[in-house]
Design an enzyme around this catalytic site. Structure first.
Site, PDB file in Angstrom:
ATOM      1  CB  VAL A  19      11.443  20.285  25.353  1.00  0.00           C
ATOM      2  CG1 VAL A  19      10.916  21.501  26.106  1.00  0.00           C
ATOM      3  CG2 VAL A  19      11.082  20.385  23.875  1.00  0.00           C
TER       4      VAL A  19
ATOM      5  N   GLY B 267       6.469  27.276  19.498  1.00  0.00           N
ATOM      6  CA  GLY B 267       7.778  27.090  20.147  1.00  0.00           C
ATOM      7  C   GLY B 267       8.209  28.321  20.920  1.00  0.00           C
TER       8      GLY B 267
ATOM      9  N   GLY C  81      17.227  16.681  11.923  1.00  0.00           N
ATOM     10  CA  GLY C  81      16.420  16.556  13.145  1.00  0.00           C
ATOM     11  C   GLY C  81      15.167  17.414  13.119  1.00  0.00           C
TER      12      GLY C  81
ATOM     13  CE  LYS D 224       2.995  23.157  16.402  1.00  0.00           C
ATOM     14  NZ  LYS D 224       4.113  23.137  15.437  1.00  0.00           N
TER      15      LYS D 224
HETATM   16  N1  NAP Z   1      11.462  19.553  20.176  1.00  0.00           N
HETATM   17  C1  NAP Z   1      10.869  20.700  19.926  1.00  0.00           C
HETATM   18  O1  NAP Z   1      11.452  21.601  19.309  1.00  0.00           O
HETATM   19  C2  NAP Z   1       9.483  20.971  20.430  1.00  0.00           C
HETATM   20  C3  NAP Z   1       8.877  22.209  20.164  1.00  0.00           C
HETATM   21  C4  NAP Z   1       7.600  22.484  20.670  1.00  0.00           C
HETATM   22  C5  NAP Z   1       6.929  21.504  21.382  1.00  0.00           C
HETATM   23  N2  NAP Z   1       7.533  20.289  21.578  1.00  0.00           N
HETATM   24  C6  NAP Z   1       6.785  19.275  22.335  1.00  0.00           C
HETATM   25  O2  NAP Z   1       7.479  18.981  23.533  1.00  0.00           O
HETATM   26  C7  NAP Z   1       7.294  17.608  23.873  1.00  0.00           C
HETATM   27  C8  NAP Z   1       8.662  16.935  24.018  1.00  0.00           C
HETATM   28  O3  NAP Z   1       9.348  17.036  22.793  1.00  0.00           O
HETATM   29  P1  NAP Z   1      10.874  16.628  22.665  1.00  0.00           P
HETATM   30  O4  NAP Z   1      11.306  17.090  21.335  1.00  0.00           O
HETATM   31  O5  NAP Z   1      11.648  17.041  23.855  1.00  0.00           O
HETATM   32  O6  NAP Z   1      10.761  15.021  22.632  1.00  0.00           O
HETATM   33  P2  NAP Z   1      11.903  13.979  22.936  1.00  0.00           P
HETATM   34  O7  NAP Z   1      13.247  14.518  22.604  1.00  0.00           O
HETATM   35  O8  NAP Z   1      11.487  12.688  22.296  1.00  0.00           O
HETATM   36  O9  NAP Z   1      11.838  13.840  24.523  1.00  0.00           O
HETATM   37  C9  NAP Z   1      10.784  13.239  25.197  1.00  0.00           C
HETATM   38  C10 NAP Z   1      11.384  12.501  26.359  1.00  0.00           C
HETATM   39  O10 NAP Z   1      10.319  12.018  27.172  1.00  0.00           O
HETATM   40  C11 NAP Z   1      10.593  10.659  27.475  1.00  0.00           C
HETATM   41  N3  NAP Z   1       9.379   9.916  27.724  1.00  0.00           N
HETATM   42  C12 NAP Z   1       8.404   9.595  26.861  1.00  0.00           C
HETATM   43  N4  NAP Z   1       7.465   8.868  27.465  1.00  0.00           N
HETATM   44  C13 NAP Z   1       7.877   8.690  28.741  1.00  0.00           C
HETATM   45  C14 NAP Z   1       7.349   8.004  29.859  1.00  0.00           C
HETATM   46  N5  NAP Z   1       6.219   7.310  29.758  1.00  0.00           N
HETATM   47  N6  NAP Z   1       8.032   8.047  31.015  1.00  0.00           N
HETATM   48  C15 NAP Z   1       9.192   8.710  31.110  1.00  0.00           C
HETATM   49  N7  NAP Z   1       9.744   9.389  30.077  1.00  0.00           N
HETATM   50  C16 NAP Z   1       9.096   9.371  28.898  1.00  0.00           C
HETATM   51  C17 NAP Z   1      11.300  10.120  26.245  1.00  0.00           C
HETATM   52  O11 NAP Z   1      12.011   8.949  26.576  1.00  0.00           O
HETATM   53  P3  NAP Z   1      12.279   7.848  25.428  1.00  0.00           P
HETATM   54  O12 NAP Z   1      13.317   8.467  24.549  1.00  0.00           O
HETATM   55  O13 NAP Z   1      12.761   6.676  26.207  1.00  0.00           O
HETATM   56  O14 NAP Z   1      11.002   7.619  24.727  1.00  0.00           O
HETATM   57  C18 NAP Z   1      12.225  11.293  25.904  1.00  0.00           C
HETATM   58  O15 NAP Z   1      13.416  11.269  26.618  1.00  0.00           O
HETATM   59  C19 NAP Z   1       6.409  17.026  22.757  1.00  0.00           C
HETATM   60  O16 NAP Z   1       5.067  17.060  23.153  1.00  0.00           O
HETATM   61  C20 NAP Z   1       6.634  17.963  21.586  1.00  0.00           C
HETATM   62  O17 NAP Z   1       5.540  18.013  20.700  1.00  0.00           O
HETATM   63  C21 NAP Z   1       8.776  20.009  21.142  1.00  0.00           C
END
Ligand code: NAP
Length: 383
Positions: A11, A117, A170, A188
């Site tokens: 995201v 989303g 994914g 949710k």
């Molecule tokens: N992906 C979707 O389609 C989607 C849809 C709706 C909502 N969301 C929500 O959006 C949020 C992010 O999702 P995402 O899919 O983007 O996850 P993601 O791809 O795993 O990205 C999260 C990022 O945050 C970093 N991070 C985690 N803890 C951290 C910390 N303490 N300090 C600095 N960076 C940190 C992670 O680094 P590392 O890789 O090093 O851990 C990773 O790069 C979640 O809450 C998810 O539920 C996602």
């Protein structure tokens, strides 16, 4: 407006990309865990760089998890910074405290991307609760599990095979529990119901049933009777009481929920003057989710305030719900339900039963008992 992004993953990267060359928004910091993750000069490893920077107007949390995001959101609000988050886990866990803090510090806490989303679902709820009442919400709030049910029906493949495929695409995580056991949908439904009914609902009271025992033979059996299975969430209010559930549910093949394909979401609200509003779209993915986050950031920039209210006191009431079930089990599991069945059948080694209307307490007792006798027990509500 100066913003700081926390997280540069699926995201986070989408949001940063969408603001490239946008003169309205200046990305001042991006918090990462490892500087190699992000080639941009604004990347930092230290949250204090962001919290202590008085020129940051809005903090955008896109990390996932609960404890660290909670700390970051709370500290940002305390320092008078607006917050936008896509994180349903932290919001469901700390909903009342964080929203109260935002109100007290006269800043916004926006959460559009946390449910549905790319679907403007929270926006629609907030618009409708300004006038009249939303009295029921329901839908398909998880794309991964919809993909699994949809593909099992479409291609007649086993659960384990489709789950592996969802993981390689994914859609599903390596530990799929939060999706297939319903916790993601439960959070949710908590956020959506709290906004819809202007209260803080207790999500631990929701009836929650896992989908992980579904077998291809069950899917074929449902199809024989013209049904398709979907992982469906429902909540409603009646006379100051509310009820909520997350359960596999059977819909006739021509109905809207049965037709929601692949990993799409369906969100539905019932309003006393609008009637029924149904929204179908991408509930996840980089750009749909980033789009929802960007909409929230632009609303903060344009000083459009979202007004989430929590003043209503509602009590949870299990007795509001009466449902019919189709159970899929062993002979011992079927025996548990015997007094409540209107039809039963055996197909190969699996036994199927259709119940009369059951109140929720009786249903949960029977399901618990049958699950102890048969660890492959599965049920779906019949709509
Ligand atoms: N992906 C979707 O389609 C989607 C849809 C709706 C909502 N969301 C929500 O959006 C949020 C992010 O999702 P995402 O899919 O983007 O996850 P993601 O791809 O795993 O990205 C999260 C990022 O945050 C970093 N991070 C985690 N803890 C951290 C910390 N303490 N300090 C600095 N960076 C940190 C992670 O680094 P590392 O890789 O090093 O851990 C990773 O790069 C979640 O809450 C998810 O539920 C996602």
């Amino acid at each position: 407006m100066n913003i700081a992004c926390l997280g540069y993953g699926v995201v986070g990267k989408g949001v940063v990309e969408m603001f490239t060359n946008d003169s309205r928004i200046n990305i001042k910091h991006i918090l990462v865990r490892n500087l190699e993750e992000c080639p941009l000069a604004v990347a930092t490893l230290d949250i204090q760089d962001i919290l202590n920077d008085e020129s940051v107007d809005c903090v955008v949390e896109m990390m996932g998890g609960i404890d660290f995001p909670y700390h970051c959101i709370k500290e940002s609000l305390l320092r008078g910074k607006h917050v936008v988050t896509s994180n349903k886990a932290v919001m469901a866990a700390h909903y009342e405290e964080l929203l109260t803090l935002a109100k007290e510090h006269h800043v916004q806490l926006r959460l559009e991307a946390s449910v549905g989303g790319g679907i403007p679902w929270i926006h629609s709820l907030l618009q409708q609760v300004r006038i009249g009442n939303v009295y029921r919400i329901e839908g398909i709030f998880n794309g991964t599990t919809n993909y699994i049910f949809d593909q099992m029906h479409t291609r007649h493949e086993e659960y384990s095979k489709i789950l592996k495929e969802a993981q390689s695409l994914g859609y599903a995580e390596s530990d799929p529990s939060s999706d297939v056991d319903g916790y993601d949908i439960q959070r949710k439904l908590m956020i959506s119901s709290s906004i819809a009914y202007k209260t803080v609902v207790d999500m631990t009271k929701f009836t929650l049933a896992s989908m992980r025992n579904i077998q291809l033979s069950d899917i074929l059996y449902f199809e024989k009777y013209g049904f398709r299975c979907r992982y469906f969430a429902t909540s409603f209010v009646e006379d100051g009481k509310y009820f909520g559930s997350v359960e596999p549910t059977l819909f006739e093949q021509t109905t809207q929920p049965a037709c929601v394909s692949v990993n799409h979401n369906l969100t539905i609200l019932y309003h006393d003057t609008l009637g029924v509003l149904q929204l179908v779209g991408q509930g996840a993915g980089r750009y749909p989710t980033a789009n929802a986050v960007v909409q929230d950031i632009l609303d903060v920039y344009e000083e459009k305030w979202s007004n989430i209210q929590m003043e209503k006191e509602l009590t949870y009431d299990d007795s509001l719900s009466n449902t019919r079930l189709c159970i899929c089990t062993s002979e011992e599991g079927l025996d548990v339900f015997d007094a409540y069945l209107v039809r039963k059948e055996q197909v190969g080694h699996r036994y199927y039963g259709w119940t009369m209307d059951l109140d929720n307490e009786t249903k949960c007792q029977l399901v618990n008992e049958a699950s102890k006798k048969d660890n492959s027990f599965f049920y779906a509500v019949v709509r």
